[in-house]
Design an enzyme around this catalytic site. Structure first.
Site, mmCIF file in Angstrom:
data_model
loop_
_atom_site.group_PDB
_atom_site.id
_atom_site.type_symbol
_atom_site.label_atom_id
_atom_site.label_comp_id
_atom_site.label_asym_id
_atom_site.label_seq_id
_atom_site.Cartn_x
_atom_site.Cartn_y
_atom_site.Cartn_z
ATOM 1 N N ILE A 289 86.469 90.012 -21.961
ATOM 2 C CA ILE A 289 86.037 88.896 -22.532
ATOM 3 C C ILE A 289 85.217 89.369 -24.032
ATOM 4 O O ILE A 289 85.608 88.992 -25.011
ATOM 5 C CB ILE A 289 85.216 87.851 -21.836
ATOM 6 N N ALA A 363 78.029 88.950 -22.850
ATOM 7 C CA ALA A 363 79.267 88.889 -22.199
ATOM 8 C C ALA A 363 79.042 89.974 -21.138
ATOM 9 O O ALA A 363 79.943 90.146 -20.135
ATOM 10 C CB ALA A 363 80.423 89.090 -22.826
ATOM 11 N N LYS A 409 82.540 80.736 -10.919
ATOM 12 C CA LYS A 409 81.951 81.191 -9.579
ATOM 13 C C LYS A 409 80.448 80.837 -9.431
ATOM 14 O O LYS A 409 80.010 81.265 -8.361
ATOM 15 C CB LYS A 409 82.415 82.594 -9.326
#
Length: 638
Positions: A289, A363, A409
């Site tokens: 990412i 990130a 998650k």
């Protein structure tokens, strides 16, 4: 015989063509007289034979002049008619002129017939030879081209000129093209595919539809799944137009084509808001990412792009790639590669203050669920404290915008990784109340196709090696999004933040991983090996859920979800803690990590309102080794 002729030197081939053209001129010359005069044609007239010799030599010289012999027969196209036309017109004019000059008898219709015959013979012979060469399959593999449009026709020409694939048929959904013959290849409808595959023993179908919609592409690919063929595709129209790929650059059908959606055009204002002419820092810049975020950020022309990464190789790779792009596109962006860990606040503060960082995309995180379960302390340190230190450094140095890349998650987590990401969200929500300048937000989304640890590259590698494909549970379901789309949406969501926002990306429909595996096998031209088909190619092996793994992922905790100005971005209003309350838990967690007290770490994560509901015991490998008297304990799944 054909192979021997093709292996001759170019000069020898040209001599043969000169001899053949001389014969064709002879046939056209006397053929014209025969059609006009039949048995009374002047076959024995020396004057006519002398006229023929002059015409033949002159015509060959004209053909040389117009470049007829520069054309390689294997690559002859319809343009040959234009080249030959000027030579044949010149030859016909010479026939008329010389017959008049030498006073040779020439009926008025003979030049017209001669012109027609010579055009037919010269062009027809060359097209016949090209067809003969292209139809000589040899070691070439028979293929079907799906799509008879402009791209399909270009692909056909490229394949005919190549020596790898031999196109035997077109398939197209346009009924107006059915039964049409394009360059000697017939066009069929989709229903004819099974028969064509069987008749020509086809192992590969080539998709030549770069500009169709994603929904149409998914429909076509789905219709090909049950055929015993590998499906390959030409590059997308953008790559073709920009010259980044050629029509012949075939590749395997990307799983993006099956799971992707029609992308919503990005809002250029939102993309540029926190980036254009600003100093931007990306933590975890070498990850899946993080690296894509950097690519998208680079396009928005920041003044400085700081790449912060703990992996030396990851940092080297992304810095080299981005520097090349910036140089080739003349972006004028200063790219600064910096090694470091988000667990050192002094390093972070120094960097942000030195370069005057205005926007941070955070990130950096440990995201692999089982590995974090096996390394709990490092997962907590990197994900929770790494986020805390980055945020505190941002506040201390006056950073304007801070965006956390979160995950689905974090919603009702059943594993330590998810709990640490939800805790990271709570940290930013609490600090957003304390910070006067820095605007904190977080963007939550599901799995991205092709990321490190994603099932897609794993399945591709397992198929390439002949299987088996390993799957933890037959009913497991996940959301998927392409990395570029996810990165663009993260940037746009961050631009809409007001402070403490939790953004949720629209991930589309969930995907059953077992179905994904079967489709990948079929699109590779292979069959599934199971009890029903024991002779299949690839087996799908169920291994059981890994520690902390869920059957289903969620994106929201509460029900208070609101839309935004962007159709793919929503906001969620969820429970949060004040910094005064949360900081006590943070201090307790820090102390537990320092002492490697895994029981206490878990107890704290359960006390904090993260929704943590662990499905397994403590799986940390060091903790297990320290607390086990059984030498085989590490082999037992926790």
């Amino acid at each position: 015989m054909l192979t021997q002729l093709l292996s001759l030197p170019r000069s020898a081939k040209r001599i043969i063509m000169l001899a053949i053209d001389s014969t064709l001129i002879l046939l056209a010359f006397w053929g014209a007289f025969w059609v006009r005069m039949d048995s009374t044609a002047p076959y024995t007239s020396s004057a006519h034979w002398q006229l023929f010799l002059v015409i033949a030599v002159s015509t060959i010289l004209l053909f040389l002049y117009v470049g007829l012999y520069r054309t390689v027969l294997r690559y002859v196209t319809a343009k040959i008619f234009g080249v030959a036309f000027f030579g044949v017109v010149g030859s016909t004019i010479l026939l008329i002129s010389l017959s008049y000059f030498f006073n040779v008898f020439l009926p008025r219709t003979v030049p017209v017939i001669y012109f027609s015959f010579l055009m037919l013979f010269v062009c027809g012979f060359r097209l016949f030879i090209r067809r003969l060469l292209s139809s000589a399959v040899g070691d070439r593999e028979s293929v079907i081209i799906y799509g008879a449009g402009a791209s399909g026709r270009q692909l056909l020409t490229a394949l005919i000129q190549g020596d790898k694939y031999f196109p035997v048929a077109f398939v197209d959904d346009n009924s107006a093209l059915h039964k049409v013959v394009i360059h000697g290849v017939a066009v069929y409808n989709r229903a004819s595919l099974p028969l064509l595959v069987q008749r020509y023993d086809i192992n590969k179908i080539l998709l030549a539809m770069p500009s169709i919609t994603m929904d149409k592409r998914k429909e076509v690919i789905s219709s090909l799944e049950n055929l015993p063929c590998e499906v390959l595709s030409i590059p997308g129209m953008v790559d073709l137009v920009e010259g980044n790929a050629q029509i012949i650059s075939l590749k395997k059908v990307s799983i993006d084509d099956l799971l992707g959606r029609e992308s919503v055009k990005p809002d250029s204002v939102l993309l540029a808001k926190n980036i254009h002419k600003k100093v931007v820092m990306v933590t975890g810049a070498g990850g899946s990412i993080g690296s894509e975020l950097c690519r998208q950020i680079l396009k928005q022309s920041p003044t400085v792009l700081i790449l912060f990464e703990v992996s030396e190789f990851g940092l080297y790779s992304i810095e080299k790639e981005l520097s090349g792009i910036a140089r080739n596109e003349n972006y004028g962006v200063r790219i600064i590669p910096l090694l470091g860990t988000v667990q050192k606040i002094n390093r972070l503060e120094t960097i942000m203050r030195t370069f005057g960082v205005e926007t941070v995309y955070h990130a950096a995180a440990y995201k692999h669920v089982p590995l974090v379960e096996y390394n709990v302390v490092e997962g907590v340190r990197n994900n929770i404290f790494g986020t805390l230190y980055c945020a505190q450094a941002a506040i201390a140095t006056g950073v304007d915008t801070f965006i956390l890349v979160s995950t689905d998650k974090a919603v009702r987590p059943t594993n330590t990784m998810g709990a640490t990401k939800r805790m990271s969200e709570l940290v930013l929500q609490a600090l957003s109340q304390e910070s006067g300048q820095t605007c904190f937000s977080m963007v939550r989304f599901g799995n991205v196709l092709g990321s490190s640890g994603s099932v897609v590259p794993l399945f591709e590698k397992q198929i390439e090696h002949g299987g088996p494909i390993t799957l933890t549970h037959k009913d497991i379901i996940r959301y998927f999004m392409t990395i570029p789309e996810a990165s663009q949406l993260v940037i746009q969501a961050g631009a809409m933040a007001k402070g403490g926002d939790v953004f949720v990306l629209d991930m589309g429909d969930p995907v059953k991983i077992y179905d994904l595996a079967t489709r990948m096998i079929k699109l590779s031209g292979l069959t599934i090996k199971n009890e029903t088909h024991p002779d299949g190619d690839i087996e799908i092996k169920i291994t059981g859920l890994r520690p902390g793994e869920k059957l289903y992922e969620e994106l929201l905790i509460g029900e208070q979800v609101h839309g935004t100005t962007h159709p793919r971005i929503m906001t969620a209003h969820e429970e949060m803690l004040s910094w005064e309350v949360l900081s006590e838990y943070i201090d307790q967690l820090d102390d537990a990590c320092n002492k490697f007290e895994h029981d206490e770490i878990r107890a704290i994560l359960l006390k904090v309102p993260t929704g943590f509901q662990p499905t397994d015991g403590i799986c940390d490998l060091v903790w297990q080794a320290r607390h086990s008297t059984d030498s085989n304990a590490l082999k037992i799944k926790c």
